[in-house]
Design an enzyme around this catalytic site. Sequence first.
Site, mmCIF file in Angstrom:
data_model
loop_
_atom_site.group_PDB
_atom_site.id
_atom_site.type_symbol
_atom_site.label_atom_id
_atom_site.label_comp_id
_atom_site.label_asym_id
_atom_site.label_seq_id
_atom_site.Cartn_x
_atom_site.Cartn_y
_atom_site.Cartn_z
ATOM 1 N N TYR A 43 0.804 -1.229 0.000
ATOM 2 C CA TYR A 43 0.000 0.000 0.000
ATOM 3 C C TYR A 43 0.833 1.274 0.000
ATOM 4 O O TYR A 43 0.319 2.344 -0.280
ATOM 5 C CB TYR A 43 -0.956 0.017 1.196
ATOM 6 C CG TYR A 43 -1.832 -1.200 1.253
ATOM 7 C CD1 TYR A 43 -2.775 -1.428 0.255
ATOM 8 C CD2 TYR A 43 -1.700 -2.129 2.271
ATOM 9 C CE1 TYR A 43 -3.568 -2.560 0.282
ATOM 10 C CE2 TYR A 43 -2.499 -3.271 2.299
ATOM 11 C CZ TYR A 43 -3.428 -3.478 1.312
ATOM 12 O OH TYR A 43 -4.205 -4.603 1.321
ATOM 13 N N TYR A 75 -8.472 -0.634 9.039
ATOM 14 C CA TYR A 75 -8.284 -0.874 10.471
ATOM 15 C C TYR A 75 -9.217 -1.968 11.018
ATOM 16 O O TYR A 75 -9.058 -2.410 12.151
ATOM 17 C CB TYR A 75 -8.650 0.392 11.261
ATOM 18 C CG TYR A 75 -7.733 1.578 11.163
ATOM 19 C CD1 TYR A 75 -7.238 2.033 9.959
ATOM 20 C CD2 TYR A 75 -7.397 2.289 12.316
ATOM 21 C CE1 TYR A 75 -6.430 3.157 9.887
ATOM 22 C CE2 TYR A 75 -6.583 3.412 12.266
ATOM 23 C CZ TYR A 75 -6.099 3.839 11.045
ATOM 24 O OH TYR A 75 -5.308 4.949 10.980
ATOM 25 N N GLY A 90 -3.773 12.056 12.486
ATOM 26 C CA GLY A 90 -3.616 13.461 12.075
ATOM 27 C C GLY A 90 -4.768 13.909 11.173
ATOM 28 O O GLY A 90 -5.422 13.079 10.526
ATOM 29 N N ASP A 92 -4.791 15.053 8.377
ATOM 30 C CA ASP A 92 -4.581 14.859 6.927
ATOM 31 C C ASP A 92 -5.540 13.844 6.322
ATOM 32 O O ASP A 92 -5.810 13.891 5.139
ATOM 33 C CB ASP A 92 -3.133 14.431 6.647
ATOM 34 C CG ASP A 92 -2.747 13.177 7.397
ATOM 35 O OD1 ASP A 92 -3.033 13.106 8.606
ATOM 36 O OD2 ASP A 92 -2.156 12.270 6.783
ATOM 37 N N THR A 122 1.119 17.577 11.253
ATOM 38 C CA THR A 122 2.400 18.302 11.237
ATOM 39 C C THR A 122 2.797 18.556 9.780
ATOM 40 O O THR A 122 3.119 17.618 9.046
ATOM 41 C CB THR A 122 3.492 17.481 11.973
ATOM 42 O OG1 THR A 122 2.941 17.047 13.222
ATOM 43 C CG2 THR A 122 4.739 18.301 12.214
ATOM 44 N N ASP A 204 14.841 -6.563 -33.641
ATOM 45 C CA ASP A 204 14.992 -7.293 -32.375
ATOM 46 C C ASP A 204 15.504 -8.708 -32.653
ATOM 47 O O ASP A 204 14.772 -9.684 -32.515
ATOM 48 C CB ASP A 204 13.612 -7.309 -31.674
ATOM 49 C CG ASP A 204 13.636 -8.037 -30.338
ATOM 50 O OD1 ASP A 204 14.733 -8.228 -29.773
ATOM 51 O OD2 ASP A 204 12.551 -8.435 -29.869
HETATM 52 C C1 SPV Z 1 10.706 -7.889 -25.220
HETATM 53 O O1 SPV Z 1 10.067 -6.986 -24.654
HETATM 54 O O2 SPV Z 1 11.672 -7.684 -25.937
HETATM 55 C C2 SPV Z 1 10.315 -9.288 -25.013
HETATM 56 C C3 SPV Z 1 8.914 -9.607 -24.780
HETATM 57 O O3 SPV Z 1 11.160 -10.145 -25.117
HETATM 58 S S1 SPV Z 1 8.229 -9.949 -26.324
HETATM 59 O O4 SPV Z 1 8.437 -8.767 -27.178
HETATM 60 O O5 SPV Z 1 6.815 -10.192 -26.130
HETATM 61 O O6 SPV Z 1 8.889 -11.105 -26.878
HETATM 62 MG MG MG Z 2 12.908 -9.527 -26.025
#
Ligand code: SPV
Ligand code: MG
Length: 432
Positions: A43, A75, A90, A92, A122, A204
């Site tokens: 929290y 609580y 307090g 607040d 405070t 990628d």
């Molecule tokens: C990334 O964020 O590069 C990952 C997750 O590996 S995914 O893109 O879903 O493969």
């Molecule tokens: Mg990745």
Amino acid sequence: MKKVYVAMGTDILHHGHINIIETARSFGEITIGLMTDKALANYKHLPLLSYEQRKKIIENVKGVVKVVPQDTLDYTANLRKIKPDYVVHGTDWRTGIQKEIRARVIELLNEWGGKIIEPEYTQDVSSTMLINQLNSIGTTPELRLRKLRKLIGLKSIVRVLEVHNGLTGRIVETVKVAEDGNIREFDGMWVSSLTDSTSRGKPDIELVDLTSRLHTIDQIFDATTKPLMFDGDTGGLIEHFVYTVKTLERLGVSAVIIEDKIGPKRNSLYGTDVRQKQDSIKNFSRKISAGKKAQVTEDFMIIARIESLILKKGMKDAIARAKAYIKAGADAIMIHSKEKDPAEIVSFCREYKKIKNRMPLVAVPTTYSTITENELSKEGVNVVIYANHLLRSAYPSMVKVAEIILKNQRCYEAEEYCISVNEILNLIPGGK
Ligand code: SPV
Ligand code: MG
């Protein structure tokens, strides 16, 4: 002697707390409802001191007779048990996010004729303010590294968002939403291979080398204090992975997630549309074990990512791999799916729950995005990663502004889509 109840976190005991306790003392014997580590982590913020340490401090404050754990912001359970004559808080909590909690306390006290006492808040101090001040000083690699394991141990679900530079790091560090009497924020960061590559104009495919990825981490670490999970792709050769582990650990990265694929890596979200090959259980297990042997601290996590569902190898294969990777030493399992329907992940989670020595579970709901954190948590997921959302949201906005400028041959029309100059000048502190 009348009974007085005061709920507190007291991670950093300050004069505001003492002012409250002084007032409470004048009404009777004080019982402190001390927020447990779980309550504080869920929290408020990750506690700096443990419950036992905080208890030791507060029970030695003049007027405190008893300290009991309070598990939630609410609580109710403690008040019903103790039935105090007074609850002291307090002023607040009269406004803002604590208003509802106050109303509930008053309603409950009415049942036995109890009252609330509200000493003037405070103004010049609060734990949140002190913690923010501490965070603004920065952190150390060791402190940052440890945070993720602590969070996983304490929180019902750890919430992680993608970052790819210092600015997105600042967003994860600072964005907060107040709701249900507590402040919600992200717990940690994910350095995605997809967004780290894309933001460099690269695909990628494990093309961006480790040194370049470390530069991304370096700028993120310069601007943040929250823990970071590194997308380690396949982890590469075992002989290389052991060095990667040591390097990440030295910098203060909390975890590396490696996926059980080999050969030219393609992004999982292509699924079976492209050629992707899964590693053998034996070889990937060797990689995990070698990484575990290489790490220096006890806190660094090596997380094994299972691609069986992505590659349509079936649930049985996914579960068999989870068992094998845990045996090989994985500190957690990440299960990935590219289905739109969360059903596939949910059925994995239910099977996974049957594994006796299971480790924490990580999910990445990019495609099955309707599932909520609560639902994931109920299915046993410990960490949710929003893997690409800051870059995916920034890109359309940037393209739109570029097009508007081209169309109008000036930038006036683009203004409404831009943060103001004044705001950007003051976005990062220390510019003046
Ligand atoms: C990334 O964020 O590069 C990952 C997750 O590996 S995914 O893109 O879903 O493969
Ligand atoms: Mg990745």
